[in-house]
Design a protein around this motif. Structure first.
Motif, short mmCIF file in Angstrom:
data_model
loop_
_atom_site.label_atom_id
_atom_site.label_comp_id
_atom_site.label_asym_id
_atom_site.label_seq_id
_atom_site.Cartn_x
_atom_site.Cartn_y
_atom_site.Cartn_z
N LEU A 46 0.82 -1.20 0.00
CA LEU A 46 0.00 0.00 0.00
C LEU A 46 0.86 1.26 0.00
O LEU A 46 0.54 2.25 -0.67
N SER A 47 1.95 1.25 0.75
CA SER A 47 2.83 2.42 0.82
C SER A 47 3.48 2.71 -0.52
O SER A 47 3.54 3.86 -0.96
N THR A 48 3.96 1.66 -1.20
CA THR A 48 4.60 1.86 -2.50
C THR A 48 3.58 2.35 -3.54
O THR A 48 3.89 3.23 -4.35
N LEU A 49 2.37 1.80 -3.51
CA LEU A 49 1.33 2.24 -4.44
C LEU A 49 0.94 3.69 -4.16
O LEU A 49 0.66 4.47 -5.08
N SER A 50 0.90 4.05 -2.88
CA SER A 50 0.57 5.42 -2.51
C SER A 50 1.63 6.39 -3.04
O SER A 50 1.31 7.48 -3.52
N CYS A 51 2.90 6.01 -2.95
CA CYS A 51 3.98 6.85 -3.47
C CYS A 51 3.92 6.95 -4.99
O CYS A 51 4.21 8.02 -5.56
N PHE A 52 3.56 5.85 -5.65
CA PHE A 52 3.38 5.89 -7.11
C PHE A 52 2.28 6.89 -7.47
O PHE A 52 2.43 7.69 -8.40
N ASP A 303 10.50 2.88 6.88
CA ASP A 303 10.47 1.55 6.30
C ASP A 303 10.53 1.67 4.77
O ASP A 303 9.83 2.50 4.18
N ILE A 304 11.36 0.88 4.14
CA ILE A 304 11.56 0.81 2.68
C ILE A 304 11.55 2.21 2.04
O ILE A 304 10.85 2.45 1.06
N ARG A 305 12.34 3.11 2.58
CA ARG A 305 12.37 4.49 2.08
C ARG A 305 12.81 4.56 0.62
O ARG A 305 12.23 5.32 -0.17
N LEU A 306 13.84 3.81 0.26
CA LEU A 306 14.36 3.87 -1.12
C LEU A 306 13.36 3.31 -2.11
O LEU A 306 13.22 3.83 -3.23
N ILE A 307 12.64 2.26 -1.72
CA ILE A 307 11.62 1.68 -2.61
C ILE A 307 10.48 2.68 -2.80
O ILE A 307 9.95 2.84 -3.92
N LYS A 308 10.08 3.36 -1.74
CA LYS A 308 9.05 4.39 -1.86
C LYS A 308 9.49 5.50 -2.80
O LYS A 308 8.71 5.98 -3.63
N THR A 309 10.76 5.91 -2.65
CA THR A 309 11.30 6.96 -3.53
C THR A 309 11.30 6.50 -4.99
O THR A 309 10.96 7.27 -5.90
N LEU A 310 11.65 5.24 -5.21
CA LEU A 310 11.65 4.69 -6.56
C LEU A 310 10.25 4.71 -7.17
O LEU A 310 10.08 5.11 -8.33
#
Length: 331
Positions: A46-52, A303-310
């Motif tokens: 959910l966090s990565t999708l939110s950043c996308f 948590d997974i800061r670099l993946i969120k940035t990506l």
């Protein structure tokens, strides 16, 4: 086929496609939340999708909405000697951001005031209750050999009540912020979609209508998917999320109808000025939701800061590439 009939078909096509694409993440995440809402993998997805989605909204704001605002206001700025060299579009954008920030702070101030009144009322009730309990404690102390255990229990209850009140306050604050963020995002996207629909409605040739529609439907699909992912993570109920999707899906068809009416009855001289002001305010709303709400929340979690940035970068690149292709097709 007559151009009006084509616009009507596009109207219904946009309505159905926007709703269905936005509904997919809402339904899927609602289902999985019930089964694995506490899963670490689930939260990370959910966090990565939110950043996308934040990257998509960032590109929409700075690369799409802002240039459209400048273009709509440019003829009126040239007519005015005072504002010829003043960044009017950027000024309106910041005004929109500050307005959203003011609304949020007013809501939070109101909620804090209500929480303070409720807390004071609970303190009064607890004091009266503790007074009654203390009489029983005194009786038990005189009856039993030791009263130390009773005093410790009272202290633990007070600590437990305090922890519950703090937890409830934090959850209430998060719920209010999430709900407000979702409402503001739907409003901004709806405004943007109305003006996109107007662009379709103003076309007078069937080929032009189809060309604009192709670029618009791809744009709407990505925005609808991003909105659905954002709504699915909010504290809104399932049916409130559905109503938000219906509002967003209806915006472009409403814009098409407005465009048809403008072509039929003539375009007003102030329409571009109003469009520019509203687009600028919507642009400020996008900025606020992207930076003050979504990214602020996601990157405050270690948590997974670099993946969120990506994924933020991927969302931005995805929408940027789409806008580049769309502009190239127009030329």
């Amino acid at each position: 086929m007559d151009v009006v009939h084509v616009k009507v078909l596009i109207l219904f096509g946009l309505l159905v496609a926007s709703f269905l694409i936005g509904f997919i993440p809402v339904k899927c995440i609602y289902h999985y939340r019930r089964n694995m809402g506490t899963s670490r993998v689930y939260r990370r997805v959910l966090s990565t999708l939110s950043c996308f989605a934040a990257g998509v909204f960032m590109a929409t704001c700075l690369l799409d909405l802002l240039p459209e605002t400048i273009e709509a206001l440019e003829p009126h700025i040239k007519e005015s000697k005072k504002f010829q060299h003043y960044p009017v579009a950027q000024f309106i954008m910041i005004i929109g951001l500050i307005l959203m920030l003011t609304v949020e702070q007013c809501v939070k101030k109101y909620q804090e005031k209500r929480g303070r009144i409720s807390h004071d009322s609970n303190d009064t009730n607890n004091t009266e209750r503790n007074g009654l309990i203390s009489n029983e404690d005194e009786f038990r102390v005189s009856y039993s050999s030791s009263g130390v255990g009773t005093d410790d229990s009272a202290g633990e209850n007070k600590t437990h009540d305090f922890e519950n009140s703090v937890t409830l306050s934090v959850k209430t604050s998060e719920t209010n912020s999430s709900t407000l963020r979702s409402i503001l995002l739907v409003i901004a996207l709806a405004l943007h979609s109305i003006f996109e629909g107007i662009a379709v409605g103003l076309q007078k040739q069937t080929t032009d209508v189809v060309e604009v529609f192709i670029g618009l439907i791809i744009h709407k699909v990505i925005l609808a998917l991003s909105l659905g992912m954002t709504l699915s993570q909010s504290k809104l109920s399932f049916w409130a999320q559905i109503r938000s999707l219906v509002t967003f899906a209806s915006a472009s068809p409403i814009g098409i109808v407005i465009g048809l009416l403008i072509v039929e009855y003539g375009q007003g001289t102030t329409s571009s000025l109003v469009e520019g002001i509203l687009q600028g305010l919507a642009c400020g709303t996008f900025l606020y939701v992207t930076f003050f709400e979504i990214l602020k929340h996601e990157f405050s979690i270690p948590d997974i800061r670099l993946i969120k940035t990506l994924f933020l970068f991927l969302g931005f690149i995805c929408m940027s590439g789409l806008l580049l292709i769309h502009d190239h097709d127009e030329h």
